[in-house]
Design a protein around this motif. Structure first.
Motif, mmCIF file in Angstrom:
data_model
loop_
_atom_site.group_PDB
_atom_site.id
_atom_site.type_symbol
_atom_site.label_atom_id
_atom_site.label_comp_id
_atom_site.label_asym_id
_atom_site.label_seq_id
_atom_site.Cartn_x
_atom_site.Cartn_y
_atom_site.Cartn_z
ATOM 1 N N VAL A 155 0.726 -1.149 0.040
ATOM 2 C CA VAL A 155 0.051 0.047 0.044
ATOM 3 C C VAL A 155 0.855 1.159 -0.016
ATOM 4 O O VAL A 155 0.697 2.087 -0.760
ATOM 5 N N LEU A 156 1.789 1.178 0.832
ATOM 6 C CA LEU A 156 2.976 2.256 0.823
ATOM 7 C C LEU A 156 3.481 2.623 -0.469
ATOM 8 O O LEU A 156 3.934 3.873 -0.637
ATOM 9 N N ASP A 157 3.874 1.449 -0.910
ATOM 10 C CA ASP A 157 4.452 1.739 -2.280
ATOM 11 C C ASP A 157 3.605 2.057 -3.647
ATOM 12 O O ASP A 157 4.048 2.173 -4.682
ATOM 13 N N THR A 158 2.217 2.136 -3.382
ATOM 14 C CA THR A 158 1.424 2.571 -4.452
ATOM 15 C C THR A 158 1.657 3.827 -4.733
ATOM 16 O O THR A 158 1.766 4.861 -4.006
ATOM 17 N N ASN A 159 1.936 4.077 -5.988
ATOM 18 C CA ASN A 159 2.364 5.312 -6.613
ATOM 19 C C ASN A 159 1.096 6.122 -7.289
ATOM 20 O O ASN A 159 1.439 7.327 -7.998
ATOM 21 N N GLU A 160 -0.078 5.824 -6.785
ATOM 22 C CA GLU A 160 -1.401 6.427 -7.287
ATOM 23 C C GLU A 160 -1.362 7.601 -6.343
ATOM 24 O O GLU A 160 -2.481 7.749 -5.825
ATOM 25 N N ILE A 161 -0.415 8.215 -6.237
ATOM 26 C CA ILE A 161 -0.588 9.738 -5.622
ATOM 27 C C ILE A 161 -0.484 11.071 -6.295
ATOM 28 O O ILE A 161 0.399 10.962 -7.443
ATOM 29 N N THR A 162 -1.227 11.640 -6.140
ATOM 30 C CA THR A 162 -1.297 13.064 -7.007
ATOM 31 C C THR A 162 -0.086 13.866 -7.106
ATOM 32 O O THR A 162 0.466 14.092 -6.118
ATOM 33 N N ASP A 163 0.487 13.855 -8.224
ATOM 34 C CA ASP A 163 1.842 14.817 -8.350
ATOM 35 C C ASP A 163 1.535 16.165 -7.539
ATOM 36 O O ASP A 163 0.848 16.789 -7.869
ATOM 37 N N ASN A 164 2.536 16.459 -6.377
ATOM 38 C CA ASN A 164 2.231 17.741 -5.668
ATOM 39 C C ASN A 164 3.478 18.602 -5.777
ATOM 40 O O ASN A 164 4.110 18.925 -4.944
ATOM 41 N N LYS A 165 4.065 18.622 -6.997
ATOM 42 C CA LYS A 165 5.369 19.375 -6.991
ATOM 43 C C LYS A 165 5.244 20.820 -7.222
ATOM 44 O O LYS A 165 5.944 21.668 -7.074
ATOM 45 N N GLY A 166 3.972 21.316 -7.500
ATOM 46 C CA GLY A 166 3.589 22.540 -7.627
ATOM 47 C C GLY A 166 3.743 23.366 -6.491
ATOM 48 O O GLY A 166 3.177 22.708 -5.403
ATOM 49 N N THR A 167 4.129 24.619 -6.681
ATOM 50 C CA THR A 167 4.462 25.500 -5.327
ATOM 51 C C THR A 167 3.683 26.699 -5.571
ATOM 52 O O THR A 167 3.720 27.477 -4.317
ATOM 53 N N TYR A 168 2.903 27.131 -6.446
ATOM 54 C CA TYR A 168 2.180 28.386 -6.826
ATOM 55 C C TYR A 168 0.962 28.311 -5.773
ATOM 56 O O TYR A 168 0.049 27.661 -5.854
ATOM 57 N N ALA A 169 1.160 29.451 -4.971
ATOM 58 C CA ALA A 169 -0.036 29.738 -3.943
ATOM 59 C C ALA A 169 -0.149 31.091 -3.693
ATOM 60 O O ALA A 169 0.432 31.676 -2.864
ATOM 61 N N PRO A 170 -0.646 31.896 -4.437
ATOM 62 C CA PRO A 170 -0.901 33.432 -4.521
ATOM 63 C C PRO A 170 -1.774 33.825 -3.197
ATOM 64 O O PRO A 170 -2.708 33.053 -2.869
ATOM 65 N N GLU A 171 -1.663 34.864 -2.733
ATOM 66 C CA GLU A 171 -2.655 35.158 -1.617
ATOM 67 C C GLU A 171 -3.912 35.297 -2.135
ATOM 68 O O GLU A 171 -5.006 35.172 -1.381
ATOM 69 N N LEU A 172 -4.026 35.712 -3.338
ATOM 70 C CA LEU A 172 -5.683 35.900 -3.984
ATOM 71 C C LEU A 172 -5.765 34.903 -5.066
ATOM 72 O O LEU A 172 -4.916 35.010 -5.989
ATOM 73 N N MET A 173 -6.707 34.184 -5.281
ATOM 74 C CA MET A 173 -7.136 33.568 -6.521
ATOM 75 C C MET A 173 -8.439 34.223 -7.021
ATOM 76 O O MET A 173 -9.406 34.137 -6.368
ATOM 77 N N LYS A 174 -8.348 34.672 -8.203
ATOM 78 C CA LYS A 174 -9.543 35.352 -8.804
ATOM 79 C C LYS A 174 -10.641 34.247 -9.142
ATOM 80 O O LYS A 174 -11.810 34.663 -9.092
ATOM 81 N N GLY A 175 -10.180 33.097 -9.931
ATOM 82 C CA GLY A 175 -11.277 32.097 -9.883
ATOM 83 C C GLY A 175 -11.504 32.048 -11.314
ATOM 84 O O GLY A 175 -12.546 31.500 -11.755
ATOM 85 N N ASN A 176 -10.829 32.570 -12.393
ATOM 86 C CA ASN A 176 -11.001 32.433 -13.578
ATOM 87 C C ASN A 176 -10.444 31.006 -14.293
ATOM 88 O O ASN A 176 -9.347 30.842 -14.076
ATOM 89 N N ILE A 177 -11.375 30.398 -14.880
ATOM 90 C CA ILE A 177 -11.112 28.975 -15.291
ATOM 91 C C ILE A 177 -11.176 28.631 -16.761
ATOM 92 O O ILE A 177 -12.125 29.302 -17.486
ATOM 93 N N SER A 178 -10.166 27.973 -17.076
ATOM 94 C CA SER A 178 -10.181 27.783 -18.669
ATOM 95 C C SER A 178 -9.847 26.390 -19.009
ATOM 96 O O SER A 178 -8.647 25.724 -18.389
ATOM 97 N N PHE A 179 -10.570 25.494 -19.772
ATOM 98 C CA PHE A 179 -10.177 24.105 -20.287
ATOM 99 C C PHE A 179 -9.933 24.411 -21.720
ATOM 100 O O PHE A 179 -10.607 24.866 -22.566
#
Length: 590
Positions: free
Chosen positions: A323-347
């Motif tokens: 179980v511990l070796d399961t690699n089904e973990i979401t990649d969490n390498k992102g570091t961007y965390a601004p004070e304010l998120m406006k919420g504009n979404i684009s696909f």
């Protein structure tokens, strides 16, 4: 994956288990010292008894007998104290290491992608984090350290016996090959039985978890008798596995007693013959050897059982580390965390499949401007909920890009991203806890004043105040003591107190009555103010005010526009609208 084959313990797996002992090195070292001390103390009592018999009892030296009795009592107290400390420390060591390992397992499981849980029974994970971990604890309390201690004790006792009388030792050890053969056969048989028991425990836990959780469905469809019969079969297999292991014990232990009796018989025969032929030999050594036989055969008899305990601990470790070796973990390498998120979404040309083959979203492109509302409509399986899942990064897309405020969602710090997206689901999950804790999710940064203010805005404060204890009312497991509408209102409060930049409403009004829906609609209006919102609904009446409506069919965008624009297209959306609204204007859910 680490494996245990035959009778060989995987050293690499054992080393990995002992990584969790490092923080408790002092306890481990003291346990090893006490193990050696117990082995050294083991032959002292027989030696003292033999000496007392030859030098004090036969000669009638009562003063010396009293002194030796006191000495043996002191030795007994010391042995008892050492044994107590040894048992306490080895169990403390095991439970401490397992506590840390269980924390790691739980922490890892909570970080796994939802895809992993789609393919893994929850009961199986419960088995891994509870009973399998307990078998690992026994590696310390009943396994490796105890095995080493028993082997040391056997070596010390045989060494003392050879030193005192090598010929008598050989006579006593004559039946030993029979014991080794019996132990080897037992060890292999009981290992197989233990593995079967572990498998059936996992099956039983999985079945119970699923059917107790779904007991309402069983009762709705009157399936109690059928599910009872299934449970009888699973429980019967578990019982049979335990009976088989007990059967092996019921054969092995009497065999050991017979072999032990053979050693004792040979000792008495040879010892009596020797004493009769050589009066200089004293009976004290025979008494010593009689005691040695019991001390010798007991650890040898238990070695097979303890070795299997060690192996089962290794089997448990193999499963837990899998179980511990399961690699089904979401990649969490992102570091961007601004004070304010406006919420504009684009696909942008997004393709997504759960199984890497059958795409459930195909070339999806749309944009939601900050503070605007987009609604997703379509038949079941059209891809509405999948859109929400990939926005939260519960699943990863195969092609395309999803951006928030122009930044790819993979570049955001994961917990920051999810904190800024509040999702209200159709099936509200409430923990067995107070209403306050269910709203705050034990976030100390959220105050009671903030919760009450949010509850008033949602329109739920009055009904919460009427409950016994108010906000401290325990909703019980899955919110069983609340109505669907009340649970839904609590989920709205939960979303509001976290002050998200993006609000997702996934079928949020489909499970409530009309009166509650009206209340929720007012709450939604308050909740949506200043926030980018994505609404999924079957009831078209709930989304007519959306700034944009996206019509999905089989993972593709078929139509896009406002409510009025889509009606004029006279397409898929118009058909849905006509199905829901009859000539009198009464809405019906599709």
């Amino acid at each position: 994956m680490s494996k245990i084959t035959g009778d060989v313990i995987n050293v690499g797996l054992l080393k990995r288990v002992f990584q969790y002992v490092k923080p408790y090195q002092r306890i481990f070292i003291i346990s090893v010292i006490l193990t050696v001390l117990l082995a050294a103390l083991a032959p002292l009592r027989p030696i003292l008894i033999g000496y007392t018999l030859d030098h004090h009892i036969i000669t009638g030296d009562y003063s010396g007998l009293l002194n030796m009795t006191i000495l043996m009592l002191v030795l007994l107290v010391i042995q008892t104290g050492v044994q107590y400390s040894h048992t306490l420390l080895t169990n403390t060591l095991g439970q401490s290491a397992i506590r840390d390992l269980r924390i790691d397992v739980f922490n890892h499981i909570t970080k796994l992608r939802l895809k992993y849980f789609d393919n893994t029974p929850i009961g199986q994970l419960i088995t891994r984090t509870v009973s399998d971990l307990e078998t690992i604890a026994e590696i310390f309390s009943e396994g490796l350290i105890v095995i080493i201690g028993d082997i040391l004790m056997v070596i010390v006792i045989i060494g003392v016996m050879v030193y005192e009388d090598w010929a008598l030792t050989l006579v006593v050890l004559l039946p030993m090959p029979l014991l080794i053969i019996a132990t080897s056969i037992f060890q292999k048989a009981i290992k197989s039985a233990f593995q079967e028991i572990r498998t059936e425990v996992s099956n039983l836990n999985t079945y119970l978890q699923e059917h107790i959780t779904g007991v309402s469905i069983i009762q709705y469809f009157a399936r109690e008798r059928q599910e009872y019969n299934k449970f009888l079969k699973i429980n019967g297999r578990y019982r049979d596995a335990n009976i088989r292991s007990n059967w092996y014990y019921s054969i092995f232990f009497p065999v050991v007693e017979i072999i032990s009796a053979m050693s004792l018989g040979l000792l008495v025969w040879y010892g009596a013959k020797t004493i009769l032929n050589n009066p200089a030999i004293k009976p004290g050594i025979i008494t010593e050897f009689i005691m040695y036989i019991g001390m010798l055969f007991r650890p040898i008899r238990e070695l097979a059982d303890k070795f299997n305990t060690l192996q089962m601990g290794m089997v448990g470790a193999e499963r837990v580390f899998k179980v511990l070796d399961t690699n089904e973990i979401t990649d969490n390498k992102g570091t961007y965390a601004p004070e304010l998120m406006k919420g504009n979404i684009s696909f942008e040309k997004v393709w997504f499949a759960y199984n890497e083959e059958n795409y459930v979203l195909k070339d999806i492109s749309f944009e939601v401007e900050t503070g605007k509302t987009i609604a997703l409509v379509g038949a079941t399986g059209a891809g509405k909920s999948s859109t929400i899942n990939i926005l939260n990064r519960f699943y990863e897309i195969q092609k395309g890009e999803i951006k928030v405020d122009g930044i790819k969602i993979q570049d955001y710090e994961l917990s920051y991203l999810r904190n800024k997206i509040a999702t209200v689901l159709q099936d509200v999950f409430l923990f067995s806890d107070t209403i306050f804790n269910n709203i705050t999710l034990n976030n100390d940064a959220i105050t009671m004043e903030e919760v009450i203010d949010a509850a008033k805005k949602v329109g739920a404060h009055d009904f919460i105040e009427r409950l016994p204890g108010g906000y401290q009312y325990n909703v019980m497991e899955r919110g069983a003591t609340l109505s669907a509408g009340q649970a839904q209102l609590i989920s709205f409060i939960r979303a509001l107190v976290y002050n998200p930049a993006i609000l997702v409403l996934d079928e949020a009004t489909s499970s409530v009555d009309t009166e509650t829906e009206m209340l929720i609609q007012r709450a939604i209006e308050n909740l949506m103010k200043g926030r980018t919102s994505i609404v999924i609904a079957h009831r078209l009446s709930t989304i007519q005010k959306a700034d944009k409506i996206l019509v999905l069919e089989k993972g593709e965008i078929k139509e896009m526009g406002t409510h009025q624009q889509l009606l004029k297209l006279d397409g898929y959306y118009k058909k849905l609208y006509d199905l829901q609204f009859n000539s009198t204007g009464i809405s019906t859910s599709v």
